[in-house]
Design an enzyme around this catalytic site. Structure first.
Site, PDB file in Angstrom:
ATOM      1  CG  ASP A   1      45.623  39.374  46.961  1.00 44.34           C
ATOM      2  OD1 ASP A   1      44.907  39.823  46.037  1.00 44.34           O
ATOM      3  OD2 ASP A   1      45.602  38.177  47.308  1.00 44.34           O
TER       4      ASP A   1
ATOM      5  CG  ASN B   1      46.991  39.724  38.054  1.00 43.57           C
ATOM      6  OD1 ASN B   1      47.793  40.420  38.665  1.00 43.57           O
ATOM      7  ND2 ASN B   1      46.292  38.773  38.672  1.00 43.57           N
TER       8      ASN B   1
HETATM    9  C1  IPE Z   1      48.885  38.504  43.201  1.00 46.67           C
HETATM   10  O1  IPE Z   1      47.532  38.583  43.530  1.00 46.67           O
HETATM   11  C2  IPE Z   1      49.205  39.510  42.132  1.00 46.67           C
HETATM   12  C3  IPE Z   1      49.159  40.919  42.537  1.00 46.67           C
HETATM   13  C4  IPE Z   1      48.912  41.366  43.730  1.00 46.67           C
HETATM   14  C5  IPE Z   1      49.440  41.843  41.480  1.00 46.67           C
HETATM   15  P1  IPE Z   1      46.458  37.637  42.838  1.00 46.67           P
HETATM   16  O2  IPE Z   1      45.139  38.020  43.390  1.00 46.67           O
HETATM   17  O3  IPE Z   1      46.610  37.675  41.359  1.00 46.67           O
HETATM   18  O4  IPE Z   1      46.914  36.199  43.350  1.00 46.67           O
HETATM   19  P2  IPE Z   1      46.095  34.835  43.464  1.00 46.67           P
HETATM   20  O5  IPE Z   1      45.388  34.630  42.165  1.00 46.67           O
HETATM   21  O6  IPE Z   1      45.140  34.999  44.599  1.00 46.67           O
HETATM   22  O7  IPE Z   1      47.137  33.811  43.767  1.00 46.67           O
HETATM   23  C1  IPE Z   2      45.216  42.744  43.962  1.00 42.20           C
HETATM   24  O1  IPE Z   2      43.877  42.729  44.334  1.00 42.20           O
HETATM   25  C2  IPE Z   2      45.458  43.627  42.746  1.00 42.20           C
HETATM   26  C3  IPE Z   2      45.748  42.889  41.511  1.00 42.20           C
HETATM   27  C4  IPE Z   2      45.939  41.600  41.412  1.00 42.20           C
HETATM   28  C5  IPE Z   2      45.825  43.678  40.297  1.00 42.20           C
HETATM   29  P1  IPE Z   2      42.875  41.678  43.715  1.00 42.20           P
HETATM   30  O2  IPE Z   2      42.240  42.273  42.510  1.00 42.20           O
HETATM   31  O3  IPE Z   2      43.544  40.371  43.496  1.00 42.20           O
HETATM   32  O4  IPE Z   2      41.797  41.549  44.854  1.00 42.20           O
HETATM   33  P2  IPE Z   2      41.087  40.224  45.348  1.00 42.20           P
HETATM   34  O5  IPE Z   2      42.170  39.262  45.728  1.00 42.20           O
HETATM   35  O6  IPE Z   2      40.268  39.722  44.194  1.00 42.20           O
HETATM   36  O7  IPE Z   2      40.271  40.659  46.513  1.00 42.20           O
HETATM   37 MG    MG Z   3      43.820  38.730  44.656  1.00 42.64          MG
END
Ligand code: IPE
Ligand code: IPE
Ligand code: MG
Length: 260
Positions: free
Chosen positions: A35, A83
């Protein structure tokens, strides 16, 4: 995977388990919620998707370090069932990125004996990506090295519902006595069937939640949360996570082991 020149900190610790870690007490299976890609990019004034591109490099280096240090399985959360709610451009970029990375990295994964699997509702992915996944899975299935599980269109609740439905179908067909359903039987219907549960869960970017990841399998995982954004997660950050893991006493509901 082509290896970068041996000048970085990562290179210095590569190949052997770092001395500050006990090689006998490494987790067998590490799970990671990758993340913070978007925030990493935004903090540099870049579009969010550049963070996803950088995150791929981190997954490659983390896989290599885990493999070199003797960790048997790495399960990485790449795209959740939730997502899809992101802007279409970002979702499309991610799907294309997954395709490109698979095409580019497959030979190296094969050469390094990595066994790759994709966990999740793969039918919901673009057709071309499904084909690349099927090819990569089949070409690496007999490999003897680290298991890399990439959770793509993965949701823990979806996985449990799917397992319940599969068991119900077997029972309805008269192939399964409901009385015989136990934890092993249910675990055998999960995407992770055959893989031991993660010992350590790492979440980057400081969020203290599991976001629908491996709800069943994480029952007794040790959890390490780091503030580091995923693209900045390097060898030192992995060592920190493993040191944290090695400092824990795993009780599994019992009492501390008696020390003589
Ligand atoms: C969790 O991250 C999913 C992945 C890393 C693929 P998210 O960014 O989607 O999670 P939330 O929305 O902060 O809980
Ligand atoms: C995790 O990084 C990757 C996916 C969920 C695909 P994020 O895209 O959630 O990055 P932040 O949390 O918005 O910084
Ligand atoms: Mg995230």
């Amino acid at each position: 995977m082509s290896r970068p020149p041996a000048a970085s900190t990562d290179a210095a610790v590569r190949s052997t388990c770092p001395t500050e870690l006990d090689p006998q007490r490494l987790p067998a299976h590490v799970a990671v919620i990758m993340d913070g890609n978007g925030r990493w990019a935004e903090s540099r004034g870049l579009p969010r998707v550049m963070g996803h591109r950088a995150g791929v490099e981190t997954l490659k280096s983390t896989l290599r370090l885990c493999s070199d240090w003797g960790i048997s399985a790495l399960t990485a959360y790449a795209f959740s069932t939730e997502n899809w709610s992101r802007p279409g451009d970002e979702v499309n970029f991610l799907m294309t990125l997954f395709e490109r990375v698979l095409q580019k990295e497959l030979k190296a994964l094969e050469a390094e004996q990595v066994r790759i699997r994709f966990l999740g509702d793969l039918n919901g992915l673009p057709h071309k990506l499904q084909e690349l996944i099927a090819d990569a899975t089949q070409r690496t299935e007999a490999n003897s090295g680290i298991h890399l599980n990439v959770c793509t269109n993965y949701g823990g609740r979806h996985e449990l519902v799917r397992a319940a439905r599969r068991l119900a179908e077997q029972a309805a067909a008269g192939q399964l006595d409901p009385e015989s359903i136990d934890e092993n039987r249910l675990a055998g219907e999960l995407f992770t069937a055959g893989e031991q549960d993660p010992d350590l869960l790492i979440r980057t970017s400081g969020e203290h939640r599991i976001s629908n990841f491996l709800l069943w399998q994480l029952a007794y995982a040790e959890i390490h949360v780091t503030e580091v954004f995923w693209p900045d997660f390097n060898a030192q950050a992995l060592i920190q996570a493993l040191k944290d893991y090695q400092s824990r006493i795993r009780r599994f509901g019992g009492l501390d082991p008696i020390t003589p």
